[in-house]
Design a protein around this motif. Structure first.
Motif, PDB file in Angstrom:
ATOM      1  N   GLY A  63       1.646   7.057  -3.505  1.00 47.58           N
ATOM      2  CA  GLY A  63       0.830   5.855  -3.333  1.00 47.58           C
ATOM      3  C   GLY A  63      -0.634   6.141  -3.592  1.00 47.58           C
ATOM      4  N   GLU A  89      -2.196   2.169  -1.041  1.00 46.64           N
ATOM      5  CA  GLU A  89      -1.675   0.881  -1.500  1.00 46.64           C
ATOM      6  C   GLU A  89      -0.210   0.714  -1.098  1.00 46.64           C
ATOM      7  OE1 GLU A  89      -2.410   0.569  -5.695  1.00 46.64           O
ATOM      8  OE2 GLU A  89      -4.570   0.311  -5.398  1.00 46.64           O
ATOM      9  N   LEU A  90       0.565   1.796  -1.104  1.00 47.81           N
ATOM     10  CA  LEU A  90       1.968   1.751  -0.715  1.00 47.81           C
ATOM     11  C   LEU A  90       2.092   1.291   0.742  1.00 47.81           C
ATOM     12  CD1 LEU A  90       4.971   2.329  -1.292  1.00 47.81           C
ATOM     13  CD2 LEU A  90       4.534   4.695  -0.580  1.00 47.81           C
ATOM     14  N   MET A  92      -0.110  -0.365   2.493  1.00 53.06           N
ATOM     15  CA  MET A  92      -0.622  -1.724   2.594  1.00 53.06           C
ATOM     16  C   MET A  92       0.457  -2.737   2.165  1.00 53.06           C
ATOM     17  SD  MET A  92      -3.444  -3.128   3.477  1.00 53.06           S
ATOM     18  CE  MET A  92      -4.448  -4.547   3.281  1.00 53.06           C
ATOM     19  N   SER A  93       1.162  -2.456   1.077  1.00 53.68           N
ATOM     20  CA  SER A  93       2.174  -3.387   0.590  1.00 53.68           C
ATOM     21  C   SER A  93       3.390  -3.447   1.524  1.00 53.68           C
ATOM     22  CB  SER A  93       2.611  -3.032  -0.827  1.00 53.68           C
ATOM     23  OG  SER A  93       3.307  -1.811  -0.843  1.00 53.68           O
ATOM     24  N   LYS A  94       3.758  -2.320   2.130  1.00 58.99           N
ATOM     25  CA  LYS A  94       4.923  -2.278   3.018  1.00 58.99           C
ATOM     26  C   LYS A  94       4.646  -2.916   4.382  1.00 58.99           C
ATOM     27  CE  LYS A  94       7.779   0.205   0.466  1.00 58.99           C
ATOM     28  NZ  LYS A  94       9.067  -0.246   0.032  1.00 58.99           N
ATOM     29  N   SER A  96       1.970  -5.167   5.190  1.00 57.33           N
ATOM     30  CA  SER A  96       1.313  -6.486   5.284  1.00 57.33           C
ATOM     31  C   SER A  96       2.172  -7.581   4.720  1.00 57.33           C
ATOM     32  CB  SER A  96      -0.026  -6.471   4.588  1.00 57.33           C
ATOM     33  OG  SER A  96       0.106  -6.148   3.225  1.00 57.33           O
TER      34      SER A  96
END
Length: 96
Positions: A63, A89-90, A92-94, A96
């Motif tokens: 990530g 980013e990984l 954050m995507s998982k 949020s």
């Protein structure tokens, strides 16, 4: 290389400096004291001081690292408690 400690001008505006309860390459858990906003307009909030508190992700971690660590949720100014913070980013995507 870690993040630098906040300058004295920032520290003087924060009643109680938050504690890092847990940290890895993707997330951190920070104990936010009351009277500190999670995200605000000024440099007197938790989001503004996170880069001074947390270590950047390792180069080999999965990530892409975020430019700045980001809280996943908010707590009211008068509320103390644990805040989950994304560092990649990984994460954050998982989360949020």
């Amino acid at each position: 290389i870690g993040y630098i400690y906040p300058p004295p001008s920032v520290l003087s505006t924060i009643p109680h400096f938050p504690d890092v309860v847990y940290e890895d390459d993707h997330i951190a858990v920070v104990n936010k004291p009351e009277q500190l906003t999670t995200i605000g307009q000024k440099r007197e909030d938790l989001q503004s001081i996170l880069p001074f508190m947390l270590h950047p992700p390792s180069k080999g971690s999965k990530g892409k690292a975020l430019n700045f660590p980001r809280p996943i949720h908010r707590l009211d100014r008068r509320t103390s408690g644990l805040v989950l913070v994304a560092k990649t980013e990984l994460a954050m995507s998982k989360l949020s």
